[in-house]
Design a protein around this motif. Structure first.
Motif, PDB file in Angstrom:
ATOM      1  N   ILE B 334       0.776  -1.672   0.144  1.00 22.52           N
ATOM      2  CA  ILE B 334      -0.190   0.618  -0.310  1.00 22.52           C
ATOM      3  C   ILE B 334       1.164   1.266  -0.090  1.00 22.52           C
ATOM      4  O   ILE B 334       0.489   2.015  -0.926  1.00 22.52           O
ATOM      5  N   THR B 335       1.920   1.304   0.728  1.00 19.69           N
ATOM      6  CA  THR B 335       2.947   2.562   1.200  1.00 19.69           C
ATOM      7  C   THR B 335       3.427   2.664  -0.673  1.00 19.69           C
ATOM      8  O   THR B 335       3.614   4.067  -0.854  1.00 19.69           O
ATOM      9  N   ILE B 336       3.548   1.428  -1.037  1.00 17.10           N
ATOM     10  CA  ILE B 336       4.674   1.960  -2.726  1.00 17.10           C
ATOM     11  C   ILE B 336       3.147   2.756  -3.178  1.00 17.10           C
ATOM     12  O   ILE B 336       3.606   3.554  -4.038  1.00 17.10           O
ATOM     13  N   LEU B 337       2.029   1.404  -3.441  1.00 16.28           N
ATOM     14  CA  LEU B 337       1.415   2.126  -4.425  1.00 16.28           C
ATOM     15  C   LEU B 337       0.703   3.571  -3.768  1.00 16.28           C
ATOM     16  O   LEU B 337      -0.344   3.894  -5.091  1.00 16.28           O
ATOM     17  N   ALA B 338       0.451   3.814  -2.566  1.00 19.46           N
ATOM     18  CA  ALA B 338       0.119   4.735  -2.662  1.00 19.46           C
ATOM     19  C   ALA B 338       1.015   6.919  -3.193  1.00 19.46           C
ATOM     20  O   ALA B 338       0.151   6.809  -3.832  1.00 19.46           O
ATOM     21  N   PHE B 339       2.064   5.862  -3.496  1.00 16.89           N
ATOM     22  CA  PHE B 339       3.062   6.777  -4.595  1.00 16.89           C
ATOM     23  C   PHE B 339       2.313   7.372  -5.884  1.00 16.89           C
ATOM     24  O   PHE B 339       2.607   8.041  -6.627  1.00 16.89           O
ATOM     25  N   LEU B 340       1.719   6.053  -6.400  1.00 17.59           N
ATOM     26  CA  LEU B 340       1.620   5.927  -8.049  1.00 17.59           C
ATOM     27  C   LEU B 340       0.015   6.026  -8.164  1.00 17.59           C
ATOM     28  O   LEU B 340       0.298   5.633  -9.716  1.00 17.59           O
ATOM     29  N   VAL B 341      -0.622   6.441  -7.224  1.00 13.18           N
ATOM     30  CA  VAL B 341      -1.691   6.896  -7.850  1.00 13.18           C
ATOM     31  C   VAL B 341      -2.773   8.074  -7.583  1.00 13.18           C
ATOM     32  O   VAL B 341      -3.527   7.916  -8.465  1.00 13.18           O
ATOM     33  N   TRP B 342      -1.437   8.579  -7.366  1.00 12.23           N
ATOM     34  CA  TRP B 342      -2.394  10.389  -7.154  1.00 12.23           C
ATOM     35  C   TRP B 342      -3.195  10.758  -8.498  1.00 12.23           C
ATOM     36  O   TRP B 342      -4.362  11.702  -8.106  1.00 12.23           O
ATOM     37  N   ALA B 343      -2.452  10.667  -9.972  1.00  8.72           N
ATOM     38  CA  ALA B 343      -4.091  11.416 -10.861  1.00  8.72           C
ATOM     39  C   ALA B 343      -5.013  11.183 -11.188  1.00  8.72           C
ATOM     40  O   ALA B 343      -6.152  11.441 -11.459  1.00  8.72           O
ATOM     41  N   HIS B 344      -5.593   9.399 -10.459  1.00  2.00           N
ATOM     42  CA  HIS B 344      -7.038   9.577  -9.937  1.00  2.00           C
ATOM     43  C   HIS B 344      -8.274  10.599  -9.649  1.00  2.00           C
ATOM     44  O   HIS B 344      -8.955   9.906  -9.854  1.00  2.00           O
ATOM     45  N   HIS B 345      -7.333  11.147  -8.851  1.00  2.00           N
ATOM     46  CA  HIS B 345      -7.675  12.418  -8.345  1.00  2.00           C
ATOM     47  C   HIS B 345      -8.520  13.624  -9.856  1.00  2.00           C
ATOM     48  O   HIS B 345      -9.367  14.209  -9.153  1.00  2.00           O
ATOM     49  N   MET B 346      -7.367  13.209 -10.935  1.00  2.00           N
ATOM     50  CA  MET B 346      -7.550  14.543 -11.623  1.00  2.00           C
ATOM     51  C   MET B 346      -7.788  13.610 -12.943  1.00  2.00           C
ATOM     52  O   MET B 346      -7.801  14.678 -14.083  1.00  2.00           O
ATOM     53  N   PHE B 347      -9.036  12.710 -12.980  1.00  2.00           N
ATOM     54  CA  PHE B 347      -9.127  12.158 -14.393  1.00  2.00           C
ATOM     55  C   PHE B 347     -10.003  13.085 -15.423  1.00  2.00           C
ATOM     56  O   PHE B 347     -10.068  13.009 -16.754  1.00  2.00           O
ATOM     57  N   VAL B 348     -11.156  13.677 -14.996  1.00  2.00           N
ATOM     58  CA  VAL B 348     -12.031  14.762 -15.121  1.00  2.00           C
ATOM     59  C   VAL B 348     -10.837  16.022 -16.027  1.00  2.00           C
ATOM     60  O   VAL B 348     -11.519  17.572 -16.268  1.00  2.00           O
ATOM     61  N   THR B 349      -9.535  16.351 -15.062  1.00  2.00           N
ATOM     62  CA  THR B 349      -9.028  17.838 -15.375  1.00  2.00           C
ATOM     63  C   THR B 349      -8.293  17.685 -16.800  1.00  2.00           C
ATOM     64  O   THR B 349      -7.764  18.904 -16.295  1.00  2.00           O
ATOM     65  N   GLY B 350      -8.676  16.537 -17.333  1.00  2.00           N
ATOM     66  CA  GLY B 350      -7.367  17.602 -18.839  1.00  2.00           C
ATOM     67  C   GLY B 350      -5.814  16.282 -18.372  1.00  2.00           C
ATOM     68  O   GLY B 350      -5.111  16.784 -19.406  1.00  2.00           O
ATOM     69  N   LEU B 351      -6.325  15.216 -17.801  1.00  2.00           N
ATOM     70  CA  LEU B 351      -5.335  14.250 -18.246  1.00  2.00           C
ATOM     71  C   LEU B 351      -5.536  13.376 -19.207  1.00  2.00           C
ATOM     72  O   LEU B 351      -6.402  13.213 -20.064  1.00  2.00           O
ATOM     73  N   ASN B 352      -4.333  13.643 -20.320  1.00  2.00           N
ATOM     74  CA  ASN B 352      -4.039  12.391 -21.419  1.00  2.00           C
ATOM     75  C   ASN B 352      -5.015  10.388 -20.953  1.00  2.00           C
ATOM     76  O   ASN B 352      -4.734  10.316 -19.785  1.00  2.00           O
ATOM     77  N   PRO B 353      -5.716  10.574 -21.510  1.00  2.00           N
ATOM     78  CA  PRO B 353      -7.061   8.919 -21.102  1.00  2.00           C
ATOM     79  C   PRO B 353      -6.326   7.827 -21.161  1.00  2.00           C
ATOM     80  O   PRO B 353      -5.728   7.363 -20.324  1.00  2.00           O
ATOM     81  N   PHE B 354      -4.722   7.388 -21.831  1.00  2.00           N
ATOM     82  CA  PHE B 354      -4.111   7.032 -21.670  1.00  2.00           C
ATOM     83  C   PHE B 354      -3.108   6.858 -20.826  1.00  2.00           C
ATOM     84  O   PHE B 354      -2.918   6.176 -19.696  1.00  2.00           O
ATOM     85  N   LEU B 355      -2.887   7.791 -19.827  1.00  2.00           N
ATOM     86  CA  LEU B 355      -1.738   8.166 -18.922  1.00  2.00           C
ATOM     87  C   LEU B 355      -3.003   7.651 -17.945  1.00  2.00           C
ATOM     88  O   LEU B 355      -2.883   7.166 -17.122  1.00  2.00           O
ATOM     89  N   GLY B 356      -4.570   8.125 -17.627  1.00  2.00           N
ATOM     90  CA  GLY B 356      -5.221   7.969 -16.947  1.00  2.00           C
ATOM     91  C   GLY B 356      -5.720   6.348 -16.578  1.00  2.00           C
ATOM     92  O   GLY B 356      -5.744   6.225 -16.229  1.00  2.00           O
ATOM     93  N   SER B 357      -5.251   5.288 -17.988  1.00  2.00           N
ATOM     94  CA  SER B 357      -5.892   4.140 -17.883  1.00  2.00           C
ATOM     95  C   SER B 357      -4.727   3.096 -17.198  1.00  2.00           C
ATOM     96  O   SER B 357      -4.723   2.468 -16.432  1.00  2.00           O
ATOM     97  N   VAL B 358      -3.670   3.947 -17.330  1.00  2.00           N
ATOM     98  CA  VAL B 358      -2.415   3.420 -16.622  1.00  2.00           C
ATOM     99  C   VAL B 358      -2.179   3.649 -14.862  1.00  2.00           C
ATOM    100  O   VAL B 358      -2.759   3.006 -14.117  1.00  2.00           O
ATOM    101  N   PHE B 359      -3.514   5.084 -14.517  1.00  2.00           N
ATOM    102  CA  PHE B 359      -3.670   5.553 -13.512  1.00  2.00           C
ATOM    103  C   PHE B 359      -5.061   4.702 -12.732  1.00  2.00           C
ATOM    104  O   PHE B 359      -4.761   3.784 -11.526  1.00  2.00           O
ATOM    105  N   VAL B 360      -5.692   3.945 -13.884  1.00  2.00           N
ATOM    106  CA  VAL B 360      -6.573   2.627 -13.162  1.00  2.00           C
ATOM    107  C   VAL B 360      -6.040   1.659 -12.590  1.00  2.00           C
ATOM    108  O   VAL B 360      -6.580   1.095 -11.648  1.00  2.00           O
ATOM    109  N   LEU B 361      -5.252   1.455 -13.927  1.00  2.00           N
ATOM    110  CA  LEU B 361      -4.663  -0.128 -13.049  1.00  2.00           C
ATOM    111  C   LEU B 361      -4.552  -0.200 -11.689  1.00  2.00           C
ATOM    112  O   LEU B 361      -3.793  -1.034 -11.276  1.00  2.00           O
ATOM    113  N   LEU B 362      -3.401   1.077 -11.532  1.00  2.00           N
ATOM    114  CA  LEU B 362      -2.152   1.085 -10.456  1.00  2.00           C
ATOM    115  C   LEU B 362      -3.222   1.399  -9.246  1.00  2.00           C
ATOM    116  O   LEU B 362      -2.894   0.471  -7.856  1.00  2.00           O
TER     117      LEU B 362
END
Lengths: 245, 600
Positions: B334-362
């Motif tokens: 959880i500690t490691i993953l906690a650093f790798l998921v921050w952009a899931h708070h930003m799915f609708v703020t103009g994030l590249n959808p591909f990048l979004g899918s990476v953050f979905v997975l993580l």
């Protein structure tokens, strides 16, 4: 609450083994440096995202070509190279101070700490000159069809793309992010160097007063050294990001 | 031992210096105010946290009053808030200030400082067998920086233009431009300065927690013999030490934007027909910097609650914790993953959808360690000899809330569903259950469990049971219906929904939620009364180990002084979960392993 009496000779840490086999003070310093690396990392990554999202960025060979007392000679990156040399040299003297500390040689520690402090102050003085030179600079900039004279500040960037105006090449305003990031990040680094100088002065005084000889080890000098090397390392990245790229 | 020689000895760690005479010249100031005793510092954090929790909770009651009945007027509100509630009606500007400060206070001042500040300070030295923190001095400074941050944040409530009101996430441009709203003026600067102080406090505390755990363990206390509380507090500290500095960077740049004319976050903005000189900045950059802290922050809040619940569930089930190494491993994951998921708070703020899918997975990967933990808690309870102490009830409540809130996280972690659900009451329901109320339950469990160790007295049990049942039922009654409101698209941070035809049907529901919120808040006051009453008047603890637990803190005197153990620090011979073993109900950690003892 009663105060628990602790018998004579009780060890504070009566066993177990530190996973890194170093004292708590060094562990603490390493974690602090890691934390600080994230602060600088955030700054430099922010700088990178903005820099590569704008079409034009000032050419460091242009911006940083001055040298004290050299008039208008074009000496790209000469001064910052000197600054870098001073800072890295102060890291060398710091290593020597730590080394002398291991040998419990107080005079040696004093000598090299003093040289490190002088190196730090010299670097800060260089930075002060460089900032002053940039801020008080006088560059002709074409703003809305008028020629204005600008220095480089957090909200003014005279290093934009050049255009032909009355048959002469003249700069237009560049992205103002340049000054913000340059002064913000080198300033934050300078603040770290300043703190390092203060820490080193404290270490110097403590060495002179013989505190570490009484204590039987110069570990505090070593910890100050860790911090000092880190500050130098950060400068390498700052140097790379602002002056070389 | 005086504090001075304590500090001296701490500096000489590893050197078995003999310290002869120790004097006891403690004044009220050094004992209770500028104390370097980790237990006193823990209590300082706890009491300050409780004060903040009452203020933050009261704010939620006030804005729930507004949401429950947007047309009602409350004359007492004008007495309380002055021109912010003219005629007894909450002003829209102050509504935003209230939700902003509610979030800020609860997330940072209560569930970060109040939770890990209290329990990391209290439990780490006691459970690993140390006299105090690695650096008691820095530890004391950690509290006083928190205090300073508290004073600054508190003072922002009293400035003319009001406290920060751009949401606890302080997104620019609202937070960067003074002219954006009244809360974007001096209140916002105070917010940023207060947070900078807060980050210093958290850094000093975190460095101490990490180094104390790594370096100050007693003999025999190997890393794999540490209670899960200590593991969770360790990972919490690592998260804090590595994520808060990024918010510091973000806050410094924002302060520059506000006060020095830079434009890190601003570009091409027209306010009231006036073109601002800013250009080239990126508001999304701030969101990245903010959420790089903001997401780990969720786990900074949650992990201590997980650790304490693990401990309390095991003690009160009279069974070893199920899957100790899996618990540690999942905390690490959880500690490691906690650093790798921050952009899931930003799915609708103009994030590249591909990048979004990476953050979905993580993001969805976090479900794996979370599920392992839930499985292990349930299997620890399974066929246990359960003692329903108040602490145990809250720990079970924590597991329940973590499951309920965690499941909705799977919805929100999906970037496609998030287009519909973001910024609705579904999000409010999700994070309040999974990290808000759940962490509060972990905190309550911790307070009920370790109160006897803190104050040498018990809390009143009857009040505790009332507190638990009303809080758990109330929490579900408040937040469960919000999922439906959110699915129907009801947005968060709106002052008044009565003008929308589509949300009119929720009028009654909102009134109901507000009513329950009022009751739940009242019950928390009951807890606070119980807490302070019991410090002086509670039933006295007469036995060293009231819960029959294995961990080291119960081998110390009932009310340990500075230094924790009067004699030698106990040596550790086993892990802390030897319950129901070889016909014995429990075997404390300092009991040597018998010759014919079976392995755990």
């Amino acid at each position: 609450m009663s105060t628990t009496a602790i018998p004579t000779g009780t060890k504070w840490w009566s066993g177990g083994k530190s996973p890194f086999n170093v004292s708590y003070g060094k562990v603490m310093m390493w974690y602090f440096l890691m934390s600080d690396a994230f602060t600088f990392g955030a700054f430099l990554i922010s700088y990178g995202t903005i820099r590569f999202s704008v079409n034009h960025w000032a050419d460091p060979n242009h911006v940083f070509n001055a040298f004290p007392f050299a008039g208008h000679a074009n000496l790209p990156l000469a001064f910052v190279s000197l600054m870098t040399f001073i800072l890295i040299f102060s890291s060398v003297t710091m290593v020597l101070a730590v080394h002398e500390g291991h040998k419990m040689n107080r005079k040696g520690v004093e000598k090299y700490m003093l040289l490190t402090i002088i190196g730090g102050i010299a670097f800060l003085s260089c930075q002060a000159w460089e900032w002053t030179h940039l801020i008080t600079g006088d560059h002709a900039v074409l703003v809305n069809g008028q020629i204005e004279h600008w220095g480089t500040t957090v909200s003014k960037n005279p290093w934009g793309p050049e255009v032909l105006f009355n048959g002469k090449e003249i700069a237009t305003p560049g992205p103002i992010a340049f000054g913000g990031y340059f002064f913000g990040i080198t300033g934050f680094h300078g603040f770290h160097v300043f703190s390092g100088v203060i820490i080193n002065i404290v270490m110097y005084i403590k060495t002179k007063l013989g505190h570490f000889d009484q204590r039987g080890h110069y570990e505090m000098v070593e910890k100050a050294g860790l911090y000092w090397h880190f500050v130098d390392l950060v400068w390498v990245f700052v140097f790379l990001c602002f002056y070389l790229v | 031992m005086s504090t001075m020689s304590l500090q001296e000895t701490a500096h000489h760690e590893g050197h078995a210096d003999a310290h002869g005479e120790h004097h006891h010249h403690e004044t009220f100031i050094t004992k209770y105010v500028f104390s370097q005793d980790h237990k006193t510092i823990a209590k300082q954090f706890l009491v300050t946290g409780i004060i903040w929790a009452i203020i933050g909770g009261l704010f939620s009651v006030i804005f729930r009053l507004q949401l429950g009945d947007p047309n009602a007027t409350y004359p007492w509100l004008e007495d309380l808030l002055g021109h912010w509630a003219k005629g007894g009606k909450l002003q829209p500007e102050f509504y935003y200030a209230l939700v902003t400060m509610h979030g800020t206070i609860l997330v940072f001042f209560v569930l970060t400082a109040g939770l890990s500040g209290t329990f990391a300070n209290f439990l780490i030295p006691l459970q690993i067998g140390a006299r105090d923190m690695a650096s008691p001095m820095l530890n004391m400074l950690s509290y006083w920086f928190f205090f300073l941050a508290s004073v600054i944040m508190m003072s922002s409530l009293f400035v003319q233009t009001g406290p920060a009101s751009g949401g606890w996430t302080i997104y620019p441009p609202l937070s960067a431009l003074g002219e954006a709203s009244s809360g974007s003026k001096i209140g916002m600067d105070l917010w940023l300065v207060s947070m900078a102080m807060f980050i210093v406090s958290s850094l000093l505390g975190g460095l101490n927690y990490i180094t104390t755990i790594l370096n100050m363990r007693t003999k025999g206390m190997s890393m794999t013999r540490m209670p899960l509380t200590i593991w969770s507090l360790f990972f919490t500290a690592v998260l804090g030490v590595l994520s808060f500095p990024v918010l510091l960077s973000g806050a410094i740049l924002l302060l520059f934007d506000r006060n020095l004319g830079t434009s890190f976050y601003l570009s091409d903005i027209v306010v009231a027909g006036k073109i601002l000189p800013n250009e080239g900045g990126s508001a999304i950059l701030f969101q990245h910097l903010f959420w790089f802290l903001g997401h780990p922050e969720v786990y900074i809040i949650l992990l201590p609650a997980m650790g304490m619940s693990s401990e309390i569930l095991s003690v009160n089930s009279r069974k070893p914790i199920f899957g100790y190494m899996a618990m540690v491993g999942s905390l690490f994951a959880i500690t490691i993953l906690a650093f790798l998921v921050w952009a899931h708070h930003m799915f609708v703020t103009g994030l590249n959808p591909f990048l979004g899918s990476v953050f979905v997975l993580l993001t969805l990967l976090i479900a794996v360690p979370s599920a392992i933990k839930v499985f292990n808690w349930l299997t620890t309870l399974w066929r246990g000899n359960i003692r329903f102490t108040p602490a145990m009830l809250f720990a079970i409540g924590f597991v329940s809330l973590f499951i309920s809130g965690g499941l909705t996280g799977i919805f929100l972690g999906n970037s496609a569903l998030d287009i519909h659900l973001h910024d609705t009451y579904f999000v409010i329901a999700h994070f309040h259950i999974v990290m808000g109320v759940a962490s509060f339950f972990g905190m309550f469990a911790g307070v009920y469990h370790w109160y006897p160790k803190m104050f040498g007295r018990y809390l009143n049990n009857t009040l505790a049971y009332i507190h638990f049942w009303i809080t758990i039922v109330g929490a579900y009654l408040i937040f469960w219906p919000m999922h439906y409101e959110g699915l129907a698209g009801m947005p968060r941070r709106y002052y008044d929904f009565s003008n929308w035809e589509s949300f009119k049907m929720f009028g009654g529901l909102n009134e109901f939620i507000s009513l329950v919120a009022l009751i739940v808040f009242a019950v928390q006051i009951l807890f606070v009364i119980n807490f302070f009453y019991s410090i002086w008047k509670g039933r006295k603890v007469t036995t060293q180990n009231p819960w029959e637990a294995n961990t080291l803190e119960w081998t110390a005197p009932i009310r340990p002084g500075h230094g924790n153990w009067p004699g030698e620090i106990p040596e550790v011979h086993r892990w802390p979960y030897d319950y129901a073993k070889d016909g014995k109900d429990f075997i404390p950690q300092d009991v040597p392993v018998g010759a014919d003892e079976s392995k755990h």
